[in-house]
Write a protein that holds these residues in place. Sequence first.
Motif, mmCIF file in Angstrom:
data_model
loop_
_atom_site.group_PDB
_atom_site.id
_atom_site.type_symbol
_atom_site.label_atom_id
_atom_site.label_comp_id
_atom_site.label_asym_id
_atom_site.label_seq_id
_atom_site.Cartn_x
_atom_site.Cartn_y
_atom_site.Cartn_z
ATOM 1 N N ASP A 19 8.357 18.916 22.474
ATOM 2 C CA ASP A 19 9.099 20.187 22.553
ATOM 3 C C ASP A 19 8.230 21.371 22.953
ATOM 4 O OD1 ASP A 19 11.482 21.627 22.559
ATOM 5 O OD2 ASP A 19 11.204 22.317 20.501
ATOM 6 N N GLU A 20 7.284 21.147 23.867
ATOM 7 C CA GLU A 20 6.532 22.291 24.400
ATOM 8 C C GLU A 20 7.494 23.278 25.023
ATOM 9 O OE1 GLU A 20 4.185 24.861 27.029
ATOM 10 O OE2 GLU A 20 5.914 23.623 27.531
ATOM 11 N N GLU A 21 8.568 22.742 25.651
ATOM 12 C CA GLU A 21 9.465 23.610 26.411
ATOM 13 C C GLU A 21 10.471 24.348 25.535
ATOM 14 O OE1 GLU A 21 8.730 24.494 29.178
ATOM 15 O OE2 GLU A 21 8.027 22.897 30.484
ATOM 16 N N GLY A 22 10.365 24.185 24.235
ATOM 17 C CA GLY A 22 11.108 25.073 23.352
ATOM 18 C C GLY A 22 12.605 24.847 23.305
ATOM 19 N N SER A 57 -1.081 17.126 27.183
ATOM 20 C CA SER A 57 -0.143 18.205 27.468
ATOM 21 C C SER A 57 1.199 17.762 26.866
ATOM 22 C CB SER A 57 -0.066 18.453 28.989
ATOM 23 O OG SER A 57 0.645 19.632 29.273
ATOM 24 N N HIS A 58 2.294 17.831 27.612
ATOM 25 C CA HIS A 58 3.602 17.456 27.064
ATOM 26 C C HIS A 58 4.419 16.706 28.106
ATOM 27 C CE1 HIS A 58 5.835 20.575 29.412
ATOM 28 N NE2 HIS A 58 4.666 21.171 29.393
ATOM 29 N N THR A 59 5.429 15.935 27.673
ATOM 30 C CA THR A 59 6.281 15.227 28.643
ATOM 31 C C THR A 59 7.756 15.586 28.504
ATOM 32 O OG1 THR A 59 6.216 13.319 27.144
ATOM 33 C CG2 THR A 59 4.774 13.236 29.072
ATOM 34 N N LEU A 105 2.808 29.606 29.004
ATOM 35 C CA LEU A 105 2.353 29.203 27.678
ATOM 36 C C LEU A 105 1.996 27.722 27.711
ATOM 37 C CD1 LEU A 105 2.459 30.922 25.182
ATOM 38 C CD2 LEU A 105 4.564 29.778 24.566
ATOM 39 N N HIS A 106 1.094 27.296 26.832
ATOM 40 C CA HIS A 106 0.702 25.888 26.824
ATOM 41 C C HIS A 106 0.397 25.431 25.401
ATOM 42 C CE1 HIS A 106 0.650 25.784 31.147
ATOM 43 N NE2 HIS A 106 -0.017 26.922 31.143
ATOM 44 N N ASP A 107 0.407 24.099 25.202
ATOM 45 C CA ASP A 107 0.045 23.555 23.888
ATOM 46 C C ASP A 107 -1.366 23.968 23.483
ATOM 47 O OD1 ASP A 107 2.455 22.007 23.191
ATOM 48 O OD2 ASP A 107 1.964 20.881 24.991
ATOM 49 N N HIS A 115 -4.905 19.760 31.440
ATOM 50 C CA HIS A 115 -4.735 19.894 32.894
ATOM 51 C C HIS A 115 -3.253 20.167 33.140
ATOM 52 C CE1 HIS A 115 -4.942 17.601 37.040
ATOM 53 N NE2 HIS A 115 -4.778 18.898 37.190
ATOM 54 N N HIS A 116 -2.929 21.160 33.961
ATOM 55 C CA HIS A 116 -1.539 21.583 34.143
ATOM 56 C C HIS A 116 -1.381 22.162 35.539
ATOM 57 C CE1 HIS A 116 2.362 23.325 33.013
ATOM 58 N NE2 HIS A 116 2.287 22.649 31.881
ATOM 59 N N ILE A 117 -0.167 22.149 36.056
ATOM 60 C CA ILE A 117 0.080 22.897 37.297
ATOM 61 C C ILE A 117 0.026 24.391 36.982
ATOM 62 C CG2 ILE A 117 1.359 21.251 38.722
ATOM 63 C CD1 ILE A 117 3.913 22.483 37.323
ATOM 64 N N GLU A 118 -0.341 25.174 37.994
ATOM 65 C CA GLU A 118 -0.501 26.619 37.765
ATOM 66 C C GLU A 118 0.815 27.285 37.375
ATOM 67 O OE1 GLU A 118 -1.621 28.861 41.291
ATOM 68 O OE2 GLU A 118 -0.750 30.644 40.345
ATOM 69 N N GLN A 119 1.918 26.828 37.942
ATOM 70 C CA GLN A 119 3.245 27.435 37.726
ATOM 71 C C GLN A 119 3.340 28.841 38.290
ATOM 72 O OE1 GLN A 119 3.412 26.185 33.312
ATOM 73 N NE2 GLN A 119 5.420 25.623 34.111
ATOM 74 N N GLY A 120 2.489 29.168 39.247
ATOM 75 C CA GLY A 120 2.543 30.454 39.924
ATOM 76 C C GLY A 120 2.030 30.249 41.344
ATOM 77 N N LEU A 175 6.209 17.718 37.287
ATOM 78 C CA LEU A 175 4.778 17.814 36.970
ATOM 79 C C LEU A 175 4.455 18.656 35.748
ATOM 80 C CD1 LEU A 175 3.595 18.314 40.649
ATOM 81 C CD2 LEU A 175 3.208 16.283 39.221
ATOM 82 N N ASP A 176 5.351 19.557 35.379
ATOM 83 C CA ASP A 176 5.095 20.480 34.268
ATOM 84 C C ASP A 176 4.880 19.666 32.987
ATOM 85 O OD1 ASP A 176 5.165 22.360 32.253
ATOM 86 O OD2 ASP A 176 7.032 23.316 32.904
ATOM 87 N N GLY A 177 3.634 19.592 32.548
ATOM 88 C CA GLY A 177 3.300 18.810 31.353
ATOM 89 C C GLY A 177 2.921 17.380 31.681
ATOM 90 N N ALA A 178 3.788 16.690 32.469
ATOM 91 C CA ALA A 178 3.549 15.273 32.797
ATOM 92 C C ALA A 178 2.189 15.084 33.469
ATOM 93 C CB ALA A 178 4.664 14.758 33.708
HETATM 94 MN MN MN Z 1 4.105 22.903 30.650
#
Ligand code: MN
Length: 393
Positions: free
Chosen positions: A108-111, A71-73, A337-339, A167-172, A82-85
């Motif tokens: 730079d996943e987070e733009g 994922s991304h850090t 959005l995700h990688d 693997h990622h947190i749902e974010q919702g 947790l987002d990405g990490a």
């Molecule tokens: Mn993310």
Amino acid sequence: MRLDPDRFLTDLNTLRGIGATGNGVVRRAFDPADVTARLWLAAQFSEAGLDARIDAAGNVWGLGGPLLLGSHTDTQPEGGWLDGALGVIAALEVARGNPGVSVVSFQDEEGRFGATTGSEIWSGALTLETADKLTDLDGLPFGAARRALPATGAAPDPARFRAYLEHHIEQGPVLDAAGEAAGVVTAIVGLRQIEVTLTGRQNHAGTTPMHLRADAFRGLAEADRALRDTLAGLVTPASVWTIGHVALHPNAPSAVPGRARFTIQWRDAETDRLDRMEGAIRETLERVASRAGLGLDLSATAALPPVTMDATLRAALRDAAAAQVPGRWRDMPSGALHDATNVARLMPVAMLFSPLIGGISHDFGEDTAEADLVAGLRILADAAAGLTSRQGR
Ligand code: MN
Ligand code: HGY
Ligand code: MN
């Protein structure tokens, strides 16, 4: 080596400490904390026996077998821990026990500069030369920022990998509200983003009569109102649009704003609807600007297509979820959005979600119960084990 949930939680917390701010984290792509975190990560990959390298785009690789996990850090300006990490550290723990696995932390996943920039470059959809000209909101180019993290090797040939799991947190709020422990993603929405500049006439806020003003902020406010009306007729309850960044010039209490620069981002599961929303947004901005006597400049800054998850990989995640958290998982779409969206240009992809307390993300308050983090790790490890044994490593 067996899966070690304590080591996984310790690693996650160590990464949380790099750029820690309150309960959250600030690690913008290529800022000092992000660089420290990426160097730390490369060292963890080496220690785990992976071939660690950092490519020219800042992606950190831990190369092993043909199943790529990651994922991304990097984080949002006010990011959660947790987002990405989560996806990167879970991937590292799985790789320690499974030689069929490689690991990546995309950049730079987070733009800060583009949107999912590092994975977009690796996928071939964006060249490094074009990316180098992308700038952050302060005007810093990607090309200058990436000097803070020199490459230690070439990006790996995508042909060495057969599949990607993230693997990622749902974010919702869905899994948390239902008391469930996992989500298996069906599809990721598509996203478009434009940057808009409305130009009026900067003037004295005390002496300029109201009817003689060309106030760029008023144009922005009217555009927001008009967009809500125009888009209402086109969208579904799952469609979203956001004016998330605004910069007024000169941004002073006693000056009529001469310029408003802002982003409009919209997301939907259907390309056709993304197109129709784009048409309506452009037409609305033109109408509002011309009625208010403002100049209008538009540029597209991101476009990512909706992506469906691979059926075989999904089945591996579903089987693992059914075994680890029976009756406490579901299939669900991703509105974030995700990688994985970019990696899908290269190979089959699928995603696993873990629940998020209160559904809060892109905020320092982001958090997940430890038991749910570990359940997600076990599902990921099970699914990876099934896939790598089938691939014969
Ligand atoms: Mn993310
Ligand atoms: O914006 C997104 O959905 C992602 O978290 N960057
Ligand atoms: Mn995010």
